[in-house]
Design an enzyme around this catalytic site. Structure first.
Site, short mmCIF file in Angstrom:
data_model
loop_
_atom_site.label_atom_id
_atom_site.label_comp_id
_atom_site.label_asym_id
_atom_site.label_seq_id
_atom_site.Cartn_x
_atom_site.Cartn_y
_atom_site.Cartn_z
N GLU A 137 -8.08 12.42 5.85
CA GLU A 137 -9.61 12.14 5.14
C GLU A 137 -8.97 11.46 4.05
O GLU A 137 -8.06 11.38 3.42
CB GLU A 137 -10.54 12.89 4.79
CG GLU A 137 -11.27 14.28 5.06
CD GLU A 137 -10.35 15.38 5.33
OE1 GLU A 137 -9.60 15.41 4.12
OE2 GLU A 137 -10.74 16.12 6.07
N TYR A 178 -2.35 3.41 8.15
CA TYR A 178 -2.31 5.00 9.81
C TYR A 178 -2.89 4.41 10.45
O TYR A 178 -1.85 4.97 11.80
CB TYR A 178 -3.62 6.25 8.92
CG TYR A 178 -3.09 6.76 7.71
CD1 TYR A 178 -1.69 7.46 7.93
CD2 TYR A 178 -3.45 6.48 5.95
CE1 TYR A 178 -1.26 8.15 6.51
CE2 TYR A 178 -3.19 7.53 5.49
CZ TYR A 178 -2.34 8.30 5.11
OH TYR A 178 -1.92 8.86 4.12
C1 LIG Z 1 -1.80 3.17 1.03
C2 LIG Z 1 -0.68 3.05 0.24
C3 LIG Z 1 0.80 4.80 -0.14
C4 LIG Z 1 0.49 2.25 0.93
O1 LIG Z 1 1.65 2.29 0.76
P1 LIG Z 1 2.64 1.44 0.40
O2 LIG Z 1 3.98 1.13 -0.01
O3 LIG Z 1 1.75 0.12 -0.33
O4 LIG Z 1 2.57 0.74 1.82
P2 LIG Z 1 3.84 -0.41 2.71
O5 LIG Z 1 4.95 -1.32 2.01
O6 LIG Z 1 4.51 0.87 3.44
O7 LIG Z 1 2.83 -0.96 3.73
C5 LIG Z 1 2.91 -0.79 5.09
C6 LIG Z 1 1.50 -0.99 6.30
O8 LIG Z 1 0.45 -1.07 4.69
C7 LIG Z 1 -1.01 -1.47 4.50
N1 LIG Z 1 -1.62 -2.14 3.86
C8 LIG Z 1 -0.36 -1.63 2.79
N2 LIG Z 1 -0.69 -2.36 1.91
C9 LIG Z 1 -2.37 -3.12 1.88
C10 LIG Z 1 -2.86 -4.16 1.01
N3 LIG Z 1 -3.01 -3.58 -0.12
N4 LIG Z 1 -3.61 -4.22 1.82
C11 LIG Z 1 -3.78 -4.07 3.43
N5 LIG Z 1 -3.22 -3.15 4.19
C12 LIG Z 1 -2.23 -2.89 4.02
C13 LIG Z 1 -0.16 -2.57 5.86
O9 LIG Z 1 -0.77 -2.49 7.33
C14 LIG Z 1 0.79 -2.22 5.82
O10 LIG Z 1 1.84 -3.06 6.72
P3 LIG Z 1 2.88 -4.56 6.90
O11 LIG Z 1 3.13 -4.28 5.22
O12 LIG Z 1 4.02 -4.24 8.20
O13 LIG Z 1 1.53 -5.39 6.57
C15 LIG Z 1 -0.56 3.03 -1.06
O14 LIG Z 1 -0.89 1.64 -1.14
C16 LIG Z 1 -1.41 3.95 -2.71
O15 LIG Z 1 -0.49 4.47 -3.07
N6 LIG Z 1 -2.31 3.87 -3.00
C17 LIG Z 1 -2.76 5.10 -3.70
C18 LIG Z 1 -3.22 6.18 -3.18
C19 LIG Z 1 -3.72 6.23 -1.69
O16 LIG Z 1 -4.78 5.27 -0.88
N7 LIG Z 1 -3.03 6.66 -1.08
C20 LIG Z 1 -3.90 7.38 0.62
C21 LIG Z 1 -4.40 8.34 0.55
S1 LIG Z 1 -5.13 8.72 1.74
#
Ligand SMILES: CC(C)(COP(=O)(O)OP(=O)(O)OC[C@H]1O[C@@H](n2cnc3c(N)ncnc32)[C@H](O)[C@@H]1OP(=O)(O)O)[C@@H](O)C(=O)NCCC(=O)NCCS
Length: 146
Positions: A98, A110
């Site tokens: 979720e 995802y």
């Molecule tokens: C969601 C989260 C885990 C992404 O981690 P991250 O290391 O920044 O992600 P990545 O750099 O590997 O990005 C992978 C993909 O995610 C998406 N993405 C990541 N951050 C994004 C943003 N701010 N806006 C839009 N897309 C985003 C993109 O599709 C990206 O691919 P791309 O770089 O080719 O465009 C991070 O933002 C986080 O910890 N958020 C808070 C906790 C959370 O929401 N966890 C998930 C709950 S289910």
């Protein structure tokens, strides 16, 4: 590892509005046989974590967190890829989770891994109240049975 509980819970505080406590993680890592966790480290410091519950042939992703200072560097993508790579051989044929409907970053992440929207859980979250988007990722049946 139970000794990672403090670092993972500190990360949770930075990443979620209703974080699990250190005690909850200690118990989870030490006592929950279904729990499967992966952490990402930079120079010995835990900057990311991903957790999943392995329940029969399903993987329920519990939490994925990347420290705010280290986002948009591919760490989240690397964690999910590694989690799938390591758990698929355990017999997992589908994954689910979720996510807040407003969490565009996580939803985009995802979707890149083939997760598909499968419904909405109304008022699933608190602090603030929000619906959850339910996502599922199923392995192709030939892959799952081979
Ligand atoms: C969601 C989260 C885990 C992404 O981690 P991250 O290391 O920044 O992600 P990545 O750099 O590997 O990005 C992978 C993909 O995610 C998406 N993405 C990541 N951050 C994004 C943003 N701010 N806006 C839009 N897309 C985003 C993109 O599709 C990206 O691919 P791309 O770089 O080719 O465009 C991070 O933002 C986080 O910890 N958020 C808070 C906790 C959370 O929401 N966890 C998930 C709950 S289910």
């Amino acid at each position: 590892m139970p000794e990672d509980a403090a670092a993972i819970s500190e990360l949770e505080i930075l990443c979620f509005s209703s974080p699990w406590s250190k005690e909850a993680f200690t118990k989870e890592l030490a006592e929950n046989p279904a729990a499967w966790y992966l952490v990402g480290e930079i120079e010995g410091r835990i900057v990311a974590s991903a957790g999943l519950w392995l329940i029969v042939d399903q993987g329920h992703i519990i939490n994925v967190a990347v420290h705010p200072d280290f986002r948009r560097q591919g760490i989240g993508k690397a964690l999910i890829a590694e989690m799938l790579r390591r758990t698929e051989p355990e017999g997992v044929v589908s994954y689910t989770l979720e996510v807040r409907t407003s969490n565009r970053a996580a939803i985009a992440l995802y979707l890149e891994f083939g997760f598909c929207p499968a419904g909405i859980r109304k008022n699933y979250y608190e602090n603030p109240a929000e619906d959850a988007l339910l996502l599922w990722r199923n392995l192709p049946s030939d892959e799952a049975t081979s």
